[in-house]
Design a protein around this motif. Structure first.
Motif, PDB file in Angstrom:
ATOM      1  N   GLN A 134       0.826  -1.201   0.000  1.00 34.15           N
ATOM      2  CA  GLN A 134       0.000   0.000   0.000  1.00 34.15           C
ATOM      3  C   GLN A 134       0.863   1.255   0.000  1.00 34.15           C
ATOM      4  OE1 GLN A 134      -3.025  -0.036   2.999  1.00 34.15           O
ATOM      5  NE2 GLN A 134      -3.522  -2.189   2.716  1.00 34.15           N
ATOM      6  N   ILE A 135       0.237   2.341  -0.418  1.00 31.03           N
ATOM      7  CA  ILE A 135       0.908   3.642  -0.308  1.00 31.03           C
ATOM      8  C   ILE A 135       0.923   4.017   1.176  1.00 31.03           C
ATOM      9  CG2 ILE A 135       0.821   6.071  -0.950  1.00 31.03           C
ATOM     10  CD1 ILE A 135      -0.764   5.246  -3.426  1.00 31.03           C
ATOM     11  N   PRO A 136       2.100   4.195   1.793  1.00 32.00           N
ATOM     12  CA  PRO A 136       2.136   4.483   3.242  1.00 32.00           C
ATOM     13  C   PRO A 136       1.332   5.739   3.575  1.00 32.00           C
ATOM     14  CG  PRO A 136       4.340   4.013   2.398  1.00 32.00           C
ATOM     15  CD  PRO A 136       3.444   4.169   1.203  1.00 32.00           C
ATOM     16  N   SER A 137       0.434   5.617   4.544  1.00 34.45           N
ATOM     17  CA  SER A 137      -0.373   6.777   4.918  1.00 34.45           C
ATOM     18  C   SER A 137       0.477   7.873   5.547  1.00 34.45           C
ATOM     19  CB  SER A 137      -1.476   6.352   5.892  1.00 34.45           C
ATOM     20  OG  SER A 137      -0.903   5.760   7.050  1.00 34.45           O
ATOM     21  N   ASN A 138       1.610   7.477   6.164  1.00 33.07           N
ATOM     22  CA  ASN A 138       2.460   8.485   6.813  1.00 33.07           C
ATOM     23  C   ASN A 138       3.312   9.252   5.819  1.00 33.07           C
ATOM     24  OD1 ASN A 138       4.220   6.481   6.075  1.00 33.07           O
ATOM     25  ND2 ASN A 138       5.399   6.521   7.989  1.00 33.07           N
ATOM     26  N   VAL A 165      -1.621  -1.850  -3.975  1.00 34.40           N
ATOM     27  CA  VAL A 165      -2.979  -2.292  -3.668  1.00 34.40           C
ATOM     28  C   VAL A 165      -3.566  -1.395  -2.580  1.00 34.40           C
ATOM     29  CG1 VAL A 165      -2.510  -4.673  -4.323  1.00 34.40           C
ATOM     30  CG2 VAL A 165      -2.102  -3.962  -1.976  1.00 34.40           C
ATOM     31  N   GLY A 166      -4.813  -1.710  -2.214  1.00 32.80           N
ATOM     32  CA  GLY A 166      -5.463  -0.932  -1.175  1.00 32.80           C
ATOM     33  C   GLY A 166      -6.097   0.336  -1.703  1.00 32.80           C
ATOM     34  N   ARG A 167      -6.533   1.153  -0.793  1.00 29.92           N
ATOM     35  CA  ARG A 167      -7.209   2.397  -1.153  1.00 29.92           C
ATOM     36  C   ARG A 167      -6.215   3.554  -1.243  1.00 29.92           C
ATOM     37  NH1 ARG A 167     -12.844   2.260  -0.343  1.00 29.92           N
ATOM     38  NH2 ARG A 167     -13.562   0.247   0.440  1.00 29.92           N
ATOM     39  N   ILE A 168      -6.629   4.606  -1.918  1.00 34.83           N
ATOM     40  CA  ILE A 168      -5.818   5.827  -1.964  1.00 34.83           C
ATOM     41  C   ILE A 168      -5.909   6.492  -0.590  1.00 34.83           C
ATOM     42  CG2 ILE A 168      -5.517   8.068  -3.060  1.00 34.83           C
ATOM     43  CD1 ILE A 168      -6.879   6.946  -5.523  1.00 34.83           C
ATOM     44  N   PRO A 169      -4.783   6.661   0.118  1.00 35.72           N
ATOM     45  CA  PRO A 169      -4.849   7.224   1.479  1.00 35.72           C
ATOM     46  C   PRO A 169      -5.429   8.636   1.482  1.00 35.72           C
ATOM     47  CG  PRO A 169      -2.674   6.287   1.013  1.00 35.72           C
ATOM     48  CD  PRO A 169      -3.402   6.353  -0.283  1.00 35.72           C
ATOM     49  N   ILE A 170      -6.319   8.871   2.424  1.00 35.99           N
ATOM     50  CA  ILE A 170      -6.877  10.229   2.527  1.00 35.99           C
ATOM     51  C   ILE A 170      -5.794  11.214   2.968  1.00 35.99           C
ATOM     52  CG2 ILE A 170      -9.191   9.372   3.033  1.00 35.99           C
ATOM     53  CD1 ILE A 170      -8.657   9.969   5.985  1.00 35.99           C
ATOM     54  N   GLU A 171      -4.718  10.687   3.570  1.00 35.98           N
ATOM     55  CA  GLU A 171      -3.634  11.562   4.030  1.00 35.98           C
ATOM     56  C   GLU A 171      -2.941  12.276   2.881  1.00 35.98           C
ATOM     57  OE1 GLU A 171      -4.389   8.575   7.194  1.00 35.98           O
ATOM     58  OE2 GLU A 171      -4.138   8.527   5.014  1.00 35.98           O
ATOM     59  N   ILE A 212     -12.300   7.947  -4.949  1.00 35.64           N
ATOM     60  CA  ILE A 212     -11.376   9.081  -4.889  1.00 35.64           C
ATOM     61  C   ILE A 212     -11.600   9.812  -3.568  1.00 35.64           C
ATOM     62  CG2 ILE A 212     -10.663  11.227  -5.996  1.00 35.64           C
ATOM     63  CD1 ILE A 212     -11.835  10.155  -8.598  1.00 35.64           C
ATOM     64  N   PRO A 213     -10.558   9.937  -2.725  1.00 37.84           N
ATOM     65  CA  PRO A 213     -10.755  10.629  -1.441  1.00 37.84           C
ATOM     66  C   PRO A 213     -11.126  12.098  -1.653  1.00 37.84           C
ATOM     67  CG  PRO A 213      -8.674   9.410  -1.476  1.00 37.84           C
ATOM     68  CD  PRO A 213      -9.184   9.436  -2.876  1.00 37.84           C
ATOM     69  N   ALA A 214     -12.130  12.548  -0.921  1.00 36.94           N
ATOM     70  CA  ALA A 214     -12.533  13.951  -1.015  1.00 36.94           C
ATOM     71  C   ALA A 214     -11.429  14.878  -0.542  1.00 36.94           C
ATOM     72  CB  ALA A 214     -13.808  14.182  -0.200  1.00 36.94           C
ATOM     73  N   SER A 215     -10.510  14.327   0.276  1.00 37.46           N
ATOM     74  CA  SER A 215      -9.429  15.156   0.818  1.00 37.46           C
ATOM     75  C   SER A 215      -8.513  15.694  -0.268  1.00 37.46           C
ATOM     76  CB  SER A 215      -8.606  14.353   1.831  1.00 37.46           C
ATOM     77  OG  SER A 215      -7.988  13.238   1.191  1.00 37.46           O
ATOM     78  N   LEU A 216      -8.501  15.071  -1.472  1.00 41.52           N
ATOM     79  CA  LEU A 216      -7.633  15.568  -2.533  1.00 41.52           C
ATOM     80  C   LEU A 216      -8.025  16.983  -2.934  1.00 41.52           C
ATOM     81  CD1 LEU A 216      -7.117  12.451  -4.855  1.00 41.52           C
ATOM     82  CD2 LEU A 216      -5.762  13.221  -2.922  1.00 41.52           C
ATOM     83  N   GLY A 217      -9.224  17.376  -2.559  1.00 44.79           N
ATOM     84  CA  GLY A 217      -9.639  18.748  -2.837  1.00 44.79           C
ATOM     85  C   GLY A 217      -8.894  19.774  -2.014  1.00 44.79           C
ATOM     86  N   ASN A 218      -8.113  19.316  -1.022  1.00 42.64           N
ATOM     87  CA  ASN A 218      -7.323  20.240  -0.195  1.00 42.64           C
ATOM     88  C   ASN A 218      -5.993  20.604  -0.839  1.00 42.64           C
ATOM     89  OD1 ASN A 218      -9.320  19.990   1.780  1.00 42.64           O
ATOM     90  ND2 ASN A 218      -8.280  18.263   2.763  1.00 42.64           N
ATOM     91  N   LEU A 219      -5.642  19.904  -1.940  1.00 45.68           N
ATOM     92  CA  LEU A 219      -4.327  20.127  -2.545  1.00 45.68           C
ATOM     93  C   LEU A 219      -4.368  21.403  -3.382  1.00 45.68           C
ATOM     94  CD1 LEU A 219      -3.580  16.428  -3.595  1.00 45.68           C
ATOM     95  CD2 LEU A 219      -2.763  17.652  -1.581  1.00 45.68           C
TER      96      LEU A 219
END
Length: 1021
Positions: A142-146, A164-170, A191-198
């Protein structure tokens, strides 16, 4: 003394300052040295984890300072590692966790390698990191959340890996991120809604992943976005209007999803900078917005296969347009003014692709295309209602690669000017109203690979010049008014042509012997002509031939024996000719799905085995001299059988006459004959050696007993037929269980007797819960004095695996779509059962036993759907000196197995091996989980079931699954992500079992262990 003291103190002060400066410098240099040592050790551990075939890291040694190592760049002040650039170095191995100790690292580029393993958790320590480029590797996990701790990250690019796994909201909490690319991985979820913070994001690309859900409205807040690519996912719903207000967008790719709704009417106004707009293969409706012309920088507009209606608006402002693809919609109304928009494209001087096929456009074929003489490469206008003729000026499109106007209403002659298109590779003029001759100038298009002129009104002969098109792969002249002979030059192409279709014309003469040069020919259709002469024997040299249609001609003579080399033939139609002679026996061994020999002058006995055992495959009508065959063909009994019976009766009468004439001698002879008869009768009724140990509890059964048990071998009790006989359901009142399955061997079939002995030799030595239990055997004589052999098995209530995988509509199941299907859990239980049985046969029963014919019809299921392998008629002991002598006769049975399931090495004459059974098991696995037989029609042109699955894994696994399994995965009772993971693993094992190279296949011990582990994982959930 005062002055002296003062000077002394002053001197001490200077000395102290110098001392402290020296001390600080030493400490500083010591600190630098220590930090350099940290970086050096981290790099060396990184090197230890890498595989370096090119030796690019040879400079990483103590003789060279780390700042001079290949791919390493240090900072100027502190000499700490600032950049590590090892892209495109063919590196293998994994990324060391010590990467986290390079605390001054700003740029990490390891893309275009073969790295595996996971992205280290320790990478979150790199707080100065700005560029993390890991694309085009095989990184898993997975993409490390940290990773959001790398708050200075500007670019994160990890496409073309196995994440694999989900796209981290982090990821949405990285304020400096400008470029995020996750394409072509195994990610899931939405798609995490958090990507709107970028707020700094300029490019977001997450294509070919399989994401679900809708686009979060928050993405519309990222006003800095210039590229948004969501191509080829499973996204649905409507596209938020805020997305179409991102005025800085240059590229917007929404293609191959399930989006709904209309395209915004003001899209060209709100997206003025748009250069690429893909929205094809969705569920959009409505019309093309007229404002699209306001996006004056637009270069690529692709809106095909959506469902758009109405007229195409003016595109006059799109001067930079080089690709326009709007096919597969409902645009146009069949009227002359449908193509008005084409004249607005005259300023698009760079136009390369113009695709408007499969719409409702009408009117005359436009001459305006002649204005794009130097740029146009693809012109696709098929499946519309265009009229008129092709203008000669079209020959000026010197860079044209594809020209398709099929399925229109064009007429007139085919302009010879098309011969000027030297770069043309595909020409589709089929299904129109073209007349006149085929221009010989088409022979000048030497790069032509696909040519289709079928379904027109073309006349005259086939031009000899077409033989100059040496790159032709497929050409069709089907259903025209062509006459004359087939030019030999047309059949003397190199090893390229695979489809030749000349049916439904008025061609005459013989089929040229040059047809044998087409080694890769897959389909040959020359039916419904007036061809004469014999079928050329050279046709047997077309080893890849699968479909051969020659019906409706005047061919004569016998069917050539050379056709026996066409082992892959699936459809053969020679009906309505003047062929004579017998039916070649080799046709029975072909995997034929259609065999039509009707209305010829064939004679002799019809085979009953192989393809001839299925009346739905074979048609022999109108051949009055044929006899025999299966009863469904309704052919008369062969005369030579009646002659044998008459001769037998005559001999009996002669013997009786002689006996009465010599009574004294008869007494002696009778005694001797009686003695001989008794001996022979005992031999026939006594079970052969391998039968003696089947069961001590059950008596030997006679022919009469089995005849009564099956109600005279009634068709109502017929369970199935095989190569060497038939299986009936029977009831034996004196046995427990009383319901049994009785396999009657057809001893007239060559090899049936040896198959019986082979099966006896195997079954008497083995015992396993997943092997069909044999109760006893019968070796006797019937009422006509003929040998009779049968085996009695435990009856399997649930039938064969074949019945469950491919149900056939009958009185019980009226619709195969509603027939009961096996669940994922049930299929896993069955494959573990079969694997356990094969492991036992290969490794745990003394001499390894090879089944040689594993397929769904030979896997039987009891009441609880426990699988049992049956039919050991082709089985073989691996060591000839182990087991009884009765195990050996099977070795002469010839090629073992069934087409599609038999491993390729058997076809090359190799001896049976356990690897062969593993291959068959792998194919069975693929069939169980895809629902497709290995002989399915879609597996042609070099594509096999193995390749079909291999190309789909792992990204498109859902596309190849059996529909019933897809419903099972999507049900509320199933964890869909776990189910897909399990299915991917099972199919991966199947691929490892069914590789072409025997030595690369897994062993059954490993296969059983892996499948059991996968099943336990499902049970644990």
């Amino acid at each position: 003394m005062g002055i002296f003291t003062k000077n002394l103190l002053s001197s001490c002060s200077v000395f102290c300052k110098i001392f402290f400066i020296i001390l600080f410098t030493c400490q500083f240099n010591s600190s630098i040295a220590m930090n350099n040592e940290t970086d050096r050790l981290a790099l060396l551990d990184l090197k230890a984890k890498f595989h370096d075939p090119l030796g690019v890291m040879n400079s990483w040694n103590d003789a060279v300072h780390i700042c001079q190592w290949y791919g390493v760049t240090c900072g100027r002040r502190n000499q700490r590692v600032a950049a590590l650039q090892l892209q495109s170095c063919e590196l293998g191995g994994s990324i060391s966790p010590f990467i986290g100790n390079l605390s001054f690292l700003v740029d990490l580029e390891l893309y275009n390698n073969s790295l595996v393993g996971e992205i280290p958790f320790e990478i979150s320590r790199l707080h100065r990191l700005q560029y993390l480029l890991l694309h085009n590797n095989s990184i898993e996990g997975q993409i490390p959340s940290n990773i959001s701790s790398c708050s200075n990250l500007i670019q994160l690019r990890v496409p073309n890996n196995k994440l694999v796994g989900r796209i981290p909201i982090e990821l949405g909490y990285m304020p400096n991120l400008q470029f995020l690319s996750l394409d072509n991985n195994h990610l899931s979820g939405s798609i995490p809604a958090s990507l709107g913070n970028l707020s700094s994001l300029s490019k977001l690309s997450i294509t070919d992943i399989g994401l679900v859900g809708s686009i979060p409205d928050s993405l519309g807040k990222v006003k800095t976005l210039t590229v948004l690519s969501l191509f080829n996912n499973l996204l649905s719903g409507t596209v938020p209007s805020s997305i179409f207000n991102l005025s800085k967008l240059v590229g917007l790719d929404l293609g191959f999803n399930n989006f709904q709704g209309n395209l915004p009417s003001d899209i060209g106004i709100t997206l003025p900078n748009l250069r690429i707009f893909y929205a094809g293969n969705n569920g959009f409706t409505g019309s093309i917005p007229a404002s699209i012309s306001n996006s004056s920088n637009l270069e690529q507009l692709q809106l095909d296969d959506i469902g758009l209606t109405g007229k195409v608006p003016s595109l006059q402002n799109l001067q930079n347009l080089f690709r326009l693809s709007i096919g597969g919609n409902f645009l146009g109304s069949g009227r002359a003014d449908d193509l008005g928009f084409i004249s607005t494209l005259t300023n698009a001087t760079s136009l390369e692709t113009f695709s408007i096929g499969d719409n409702r456009f009408g009117g005359m074929f436009p001459k305006v295309f002649c204005n794009f003489s130097t740029t146009l490469r693809l012109l696709k206008m098929g499946y519309n209602t265009f009229t008129g003729h092709i203008p000669p000026c079209l020959g000026d499109l010197v860079n044209l690669l594809v020209f398709s106007v099929r399925f229109n209403k064009l007429s007139g002659n085919i302009t010879p000017q098309l011969g000027k298109l030297q770069k043309l590779g595909s020409l589709f003029l089929n299904h129109n109203h073209f007349s006149g001759n085929i221009p010989s100038s088409l022979g000048n298009i030497t790069q032509l690979t696909l040519l289709d002129l079928s379904e027109n009104k073309l006349q005259g002969c086939i031009p000899l010049a077409l033989g100059n098109c040496q790159n032709l792969l497929q050409f069709s002249l089907y259903r025209n008014d062509l006459n004359g002979s087939i030019p030999p030059q047309l059949l003397s192409l190199p090893l390229s042509a695979y489809n030749i279709i000349l049916s439904s014309n008025h061609l005459t003469g013989a089929l040229p012997a040059e047809v044998g040069s087409l080694k890769n020919l897959v389909k040959l259709e020359i039916s419904d002509n007036m061809l004469t002469g014999e079928i050329p024997s050279s046709l047997g040299e077309c080893f890849g031939l699968q479909d051969l249609f020659m019906e409706g001609n005047l061919f004569q003579g016998a069917i050539p024996l050379s056709l026996s080399s066409l082992k892959g033939l699936q459809q053969l139609d020679l009906s309505n000719n003047n062929l004579s002679g017998g039916i070649p026996v080799f046709l029975a061994s072909f995997p034929l799905q259609k065999l039509n020999l009707s209305y010829n002058n064939l004679e002799g006995e019809v085979p009953v085995n192989g393809s001839f055992s299925n009346s739905s495959v074979v048609s022999l009508l109108g051949n009055r001299k044929l006899c025999g065959g299966i009863s469904e063909l309704k052919l008369p009994e062969c005369n030579f059988k009646r002659d044998r019976q008459r001769k037998s009766k005559h001999r009996q009468k002669l013997v009786i006459a002689v006996l009465f004439e010599s009574l004294g001698a008869i007494m002696l002879v009778s005694f001797l004959l009686a003695l001989i008869y008794i001996v022979r009768y005992k031999k026939k009724t006594k079970l052969p050696t391998p039968l003696g140990t089947f069961s001590e509890n059950y008596p030997n059964l006679s022919y009469q007993t089995l005849l009564k048990a099956t109600n005279g071998f009634s068709l109502d009790n017929l369970i199935g037929r095989g190569t060497f006989g038939a299986v009936y359901k029977g009831i034996l009142d004196d046995l427990e269980p009383s319901v049994v399955a009785i396999k009657i061997f057809n001893l007239e079939q060559h090899g049936a007797s040896k198959s019986f002995m082979a099966e006896c030799g195997v079954l008497r030595t083995i015992r396993h819960r997943n092997l069909v239990k044999v109760i006893t055997a019968c070796s006797s004589v019937d009422y006509q004095g003929n040998d009779f052999k049968a085996l009695v098995y435990e009856y399997m209530v649930s039938g064969s695996l074949e019945d469950w995988l491919h149900p056939v509509a009958n009185d019980v199941v009226e619709d195969t779509d509603t027939a009961p299907r096996l669940s994922l859990r049930q299929k896993l239980d069955i494959v573990v059962d079969v694997a356990s049985a094969l492991e036992y046969l290969h490794h745990h029963c003394g001499a390894p036993i090879i089944h040689c014919d594993l397929k769904p019809s030979n896997v039987l299921l009891d009441e609880e759907l426990v699988a049992h392998i049956g039919d050991f008629g082709l089985a073989k002991f691996l060591s000839e000196n182990i087991g009884s002598s009765n195990a050996n006769p099977s070795s002469s049975l010839g090629v073992r197995g069934t087409v599609g399931y038999a491993p390729p090495e058997y076809g090359l004459g190799n001896e049976p091996s356990t690897n062969g059974d593993v291959y068959s098991f792998g194919i069975l696995l693929l069939e169980m989980f895809t629902g497709r037989r290995p002989t399915n029609d879609i597996f042609s042109e070099g594509i096999s079931l193995h390749q079909y699955v291999k190309e789909a894994l792992p990204e498109r696994v859902i596309e190849i699954l059996d529909h019933a399994l897809v419903k099972d995965v999507d049900s509320e009772k199933t964890d869909s992500s776990l189910a897909l993971e399990i299915l991917t693993s099972v199919l991966g094992i199947a691929l490892c079992c069914s590789t072409e190279v025997p030595q690369e296949r897994l062993g059954m011990i490993d296969v059983t262990a892996k499948l059991s582990s996968i099943r336990n994982k499902l049970l644990g959930s």
